[in-house]
Design an enzyme around this catalytic site. Sequence first.
Site, PDB file in Angstrom:
ATOM      1  N   TYR A  95      26.620  59.831  62.355  1.00  0.00           N
ATOM      2  CA  TYR A  95      27.902  60.352  61.883  1.00  0.00           C
ATOM      3  C   TYR A  95      28.982  59.277  61.992  1.00  0.00           C
ATOM      4  O   TYR A  95      29.748  59.053  61.052  1.00  0.00           O
ATOM      5  CB  TYR A  95      28.300  61.596  62.678  1.00  0.00           C
TER       6      TYR A  95
ATOM      7  N   SER B 190      37.310  60.071  60.062  1.00  0.00           N
ATOM      8  CA  SER B 190      37.227  60.636  61.407  1.00  0.00           C
ATOM      9  C   SER B 190      37.520  59.550  62.417  1.00  0.00           C
ATOM     10  O   SER B 190      37.200  58.373  62.199  1.00  0.00           O
ATOM     11  CB  SER B 190      35.839  61.213  61.656  1.00  0.00           C
TER      12      SER B 190
END
Length: 177
Positions: free
Chosen positions: A147, A134
């Site tokens: 995250y 990501s």
Amino acid sequence: MPASPVVLITGCSSGIGRALAIAFHARGCRTVATARRPETLAPLAEQGIHTMALDVTHSGSVAAAVGMVESAHGGIDILINNAGIPVMGPLAELPLDALRQQWETNVTAPVAMMQAVVPGMVRRGNGRIVNVGSVSGILTTPFAGPYCASKAALHALNDAMRMELKPFGIEVLLVQP
């Protein structure tokens, strides 16, 4: 790689995983879409995509799924580590069990999947592993620290996998949506 490669994709209940399963299937690949809750895969099964339950955080589930796919298809040509969970919130208040679960899913599980498929890929002298990272692994934002950290760790592990597996004919790629 064979003309009709076998593709095993984790985390296909929605989003990127589901879209990848549909795309690989449309291109004639022998696609195996997986998720913790197999009932979420019904729309893919209706399209003729092979589906199976896989909890990437449990070693028995990983071994069983990889074993079944290898037995049915003779091997796995492409592994796509897509399964992941977001844990959001202020770090000062985040339950540590949630952080541990995210780490297990987003960081440890891709390594476990890689370890399960690499012996077959090494025997055949080729394979491809794709890890879905990501942009959050590069750009940290408030309330997304766990995250972001998990994706940064996956990026580092991907780099190590790429260098370690290249001599065996295994390509390791990182995708950062």
